[in-house]
Design an enzyme around this catalytic site. Sequence first.
Site, PDB file in Angstrom:
ATOM      1  N   CYS A 138       0.834  -1.210   0.000  1.00  0.00           N
ATOM      2  CA  CYS A 138       0.000   0.000   0.000  1.00  0.00           C
ATOM      3  C   CYS A 138       0.867   1.257   0.000  1.00  0.00           C
ATOM      4  O   CYS A 138       1.394   1.659   1.047  1.00  0.00           O
ATOM      5  CB  CYS A 138      -0.925  -0.016   1.217  1.00  0.00           C
ATOM      6  N   CYS A 141      -0.462   4.134   2.094  1.00  0.00           N
ATOM      7  CA  CYS A 141      -0.291   3.927   3.541  1.00  0.00           C
ATOM      8  C   CYS A 141       1.163   4.134   3.962  1.00  0.00           C
ATOM      9  O   CYS A 141       1.447   4.741   4.991  1.00  0.00           O
ATOM     10  CB  CYS A 141      -0.689   2.508   3.935  1.00  0.00           C
ATOM     11  N   ASP A 142       2.093   3.587   3.200  1.00  0.00           N
ATOM     12  CA  ASP A 142       3.473   3.472   3.686  1.00  0.00           C
ATOM     13  C   ASP A 142       4.501   4.298   2.918  1.00  0.00           C
ATOM     14  O   ASP A 142       5.664   4.356   3.328  1.00  0.00           O
ATOM     15  CB  ASP A 142       3.892   1.988   3.670  1.00  0.00           C
TER      16      ASP A 142
HETATM   17  C1  LIG Z   1       0.266  -3.723   5.366  1.00  0.00           C
HETATM   18  C2  LIG Z   1      -0.908  -2.776   5.294  1.00  0.00           C
HETATM   19  C3  LIG Z   1      -0.777  -1.508   5.803  1.00  0.00           C
HETATM   20  C4  LIG Z   1      -1.848  -0.628   5.744  1.00  0.00           C
HETATM   21  N1  LIG Z   1      -1.700   0.611   6.266  1.00  0.00           N
HETATM   22  C5  LIG Z   1      -2.738   1.466   6.248  1.00  0.00           C
HETATM   23  C6  LIG Z   1      -2.613   2.772   6.815  1.00  0.00           C
HETATM   24  O1  LIG Z   1      -1.552   3.152   7.311  1.00  0.00           O
HETATM   25  N2  LIG Z   1      -3.708   3.569   6.772  1.00  0.00           N
HETATM   26  C7  LIG Z   1      -4.894   3.181   6.210  1.00  0.00           C
HETATM   27  O2  LIG Z   1      -5.857   3.944   6.224  1.00  0.00           O
HETATM   28  N3  LIG Z   1      -5.035   1.965   5.648  1.00  0.00           N
HETATM   29  C8  LIG Z   1      -3.988   1.111   5.654  1.00  0.00           C
HETATM   30  N4  LIG Z   1      -4.112  -0.124   5.080  1.00  0.00           N
HETATM   31  C9  LIG Z   1      -5.388  -0.463   4.425  1.00  0.00           C
HETATM   32  C10 LIG Z   1      -6.429  -0.853   5.499  1.00  0.00           C
HETATM   33  O3  LIG Z   1      -5.870  -1.835   6.327  1.00  0.00           O
HETATM   34  C11 LIG Z   1      -7.696  -1.368   4.850  1.00  0.00           C
HETATM   35  O4  LIG Z   1      -8.208  -0.411   3.941  1.00  0.00           O
HETATM   36  C12 LIG Z   1      -8.757  -1.648   5.908  1.00  0.00           C
HETATM   37  O5  LIG Z   1      -8.272  -2.540   6.883  1.00  0.00           O
HETATM   38  C13 LIG Z   1     -10.016  -2.238   5.291  1.00  0.00           C
HETATM   39  O6  LIG Z   1     -10.908  -2.483   6.327  1.00  0.00           O
HETATM   40  P1  LIG Z   1     -12.084  -3.545   6.202  1.00  0.00           P
HETATM   41  O7  LIG Z   1     -12.801  -3.468   7.485  1.00  0.00           O
HETATM   42  O8  LIG Z   1     -12.828  -3.341   4.953  1.00  0.00           O
HETATM   43  O9  LIG Z   1     -11.373  -4.963   6.017  1.00  0.00           O
HETATM   44  P2  LIG Z   1     -10.149  -5.711   6.668  1.00  0.00           P
HETATM   45  O10 LIG Z   1      -9.317  -4.868   7.526  1.00  0.00           O
HETATM   46  O11 LIG Z   1      -9.524  -6.420   5.517  1.00  0.00           O
HETATM   47  O12 LIG Z   1     -10.855  -6.794   7.602  1.00  0.00           O
HETATM   48  C14 LIG Z   1     -11.580  -7.842   7.056  1.00  0.00           C
HETATM   49  C15 LIG Z   1     -12.116  -8.691   8.186  1.00  0.00           C
HETATM   50  O13 LIG Z   1     -13.012  -9.653   7.657  1.00  0.00           O
HETATM   51  C16 LIG Z   1     -12.774 -10.893   8.295  1.00  0.00           C
HETATM   52  N5  LIG Z   1     -13.277 -11.951   7.432  1.00  0.00           N
HETATM   53  C17 LIG Z   1     -12.929 -12.266   6.168  1.00  0.00           C
HETATM   54  N6  LIG Z   1     -13.637 -13.331   5.731  1.00  0.00           N
HETATM   55  C18 LIG Z   1     -14.474 -13.682   6.756  1.00  0.00           C
HETATM   56  C19 LIG Z   1     -15.434 -14.691   6.941  1.00  0.00           C
HETATM   57  N7  LIG Z   1     -15.712 -15.582   5.983  1.00  0.00           N
HETATM   58  N8  LIG Z   1     -16.095 -14.770   8.128  1.00  0.00           N
HETATM   59  C20 LIG Z   1     -15.835 -13.873   9.118  1.00  0.00           C
HETATM   60  N9  LIG Z   1     -14.943 -12.875   8.988  1.00  0.00           N
HETATM   61  C21 LIG Z   1     -14.253 -12.801   7.834  1.00  0.00           C
HETATM   62  C22 LIG Z   1     -11.267 -10.908   8.529  1.00  0.00           C
HETATM   63  O14 LIG Z   1     -10.917 -11.831   9.539  1.00  0.00           O
HETATM   64  C23 LIG Z   1     -11.050  -9.467   8.948  1.00  0.00           C
HETATM   65  O15 LIG Z   1     -11.281  -9.314  10.323  1.00  0.00           O
HETATM   66  C24 LIG Z   1      -3.074  -1.021   5.134  1.00  0.00           C
HETATM   67  C25 LIG Z   1      -3.196  -2.313   4.610  1.00  0.00           C
HETATM   68  C26 LIG Z   1      -2.141  -3.187   4.702  1.00  0.00           C
HETATM   69  C27 LIG Z   1      -2.288  -4.600   4.156  1.00  0.00           C
END
Ligand SMILES: Cc1cc2nc3c(=O)[nH]c(=O)nc-3n(C[C@H](O)[C@H](O)[C@H](O)COP(=O)(O)OP(=O)(O)OC[C@H]3O[C@@H](n4cnc5c(N)ncnc54)[C@H](O)[C@@H]3O)c2cc1C
Length: 312
Positions: A138, A141-142
């Site tokens: 990302c 992000c980084d």
């Molecule tokens: C290395 C890294 C660094 C990042 N740094 C930043 C940053 O500095 N700032 C920023 O704003 N964004 C950052 N991001 C992006 C950010 O993490 C994502 O945009 C954000 O987490 C998305 O949130 P979400 O809730 O949609 O999903 P996610 O955070 O992807 O969470 C998905 C959830 O769904 C659950 N899940 C999946 N399938 C199932 C299932 N079948 N049953 C039950 N649960 C399930 C998983 O266990 C997880 O808990 C970063 C991403 C990465 C990979």
Amino acid sequence: MNTDIEKVKVLIIGSGPAGYTAAIYAARAGLNPILYTGGQPGGQLTITTDVENYPGYPNGIMGPEMMEDFRKQAERFGTKVRYGLVTKVDFNSTPHKVIVDEQVEIHAETVLISTGASAKWLGLESEERLNGRGVSACAVCDGFFFKGQDVAIVGAGDTACEEASYLANICSKVYMIVRKDEMRASQIMQKRVMNNPKIEILWNTETQEILGEDEVTGARLINNVTKDVSEIKVSGFFVAIGHEPNTGIFREFINMDESGYIKTIPGSTKTNVEGVFACGDAQDHIYRQAVTAAGTGCMAALDAERYLASLE
Ligand SMILES: Cc1cc2nc3c(=O)[nH]c(=O)nc-3n(C[C@H](O)[C@H](O)[C@H](O)COP(=O)(O)OP(=O)(O)OC[C@H]3O[C@@H](n4cnc5c(N)ncnc54)[C@H](O)[C@@H]3O)c2cc1C
């Protein structure tokens, strides 16, 4: 299969910023939400270190700590957070059937999908070892952590071009590693990177190894045509070869685009199925940030609340 069927008003699938934010809103609205964490409690931010762009943390915060705060806030208002993976759904029935860990059956009046997306990786041992220590998927992000430094990015699509341009604004030099002698990206995006003097495109090139013990110091590359092996010195290594939304179990019922991102009705989190809402990265291939995921999580809870009120 456990024969006791639990009935709930709001079931939230996923424990990232979208799921927990939806939980905070739904719990405060008195809807007694149940949230299943899935295999990655806290979501994608639990695999990163500093988060510096989430509002409200002027000194930044570690990703896992921030997600603990999200969980505590959701639980404070009565959300039941449970460890479990949703393995099957049936959205043809009302209320909707959701199976957890292949044994618990829940009937939910509304389902909020917040299962996120996972970045695709090259599959190198060094990439896994140095993840979060200079390897990132990302740039937004980084990228800032590599201000004024040389970095590399792998990828040839629109996102890779966009992230390369983003990095070029911050870093001193960006090597763009492209496997073929052409890119998949649109002409306009290609032009943008090709005309940027800070971006050097390495055509026909693949990564053999990302170099460094505790942090990235460079990368060893191979030219696919000449078979020449070379090394570049970089302190950041970005992988931009795509994301995979975690939406496979919903495919039979929910409209998605060709990559598996859930389609929502513009301006809302409504899907094609009544009572099923989608938020966060599972339905967003453009912004993919914690704050946007949280924003749509809030929308999903409000949409669910209004939907439930309309049934009364
Ligand atoms: C290395 C890294 C660094 C990042 N740094 C930043 C940053 O500095 N700032 C920023 O704003 N964004 C950052 N991001 C992006 C950010 O993490 C994502 O945009 C954000 O987490 C998305 O949130 P979400 O809730 O949609 O999903 P996610 O955070 O992807 O969470 C998905 C959830 O769904 C659950 N899940 C999946 N399938 C199932 C299932 N079948 N049953 C039950 N649960 C399930 C998983 O266990 C997880 O808990 C970063 C991403 C990465 C990979």
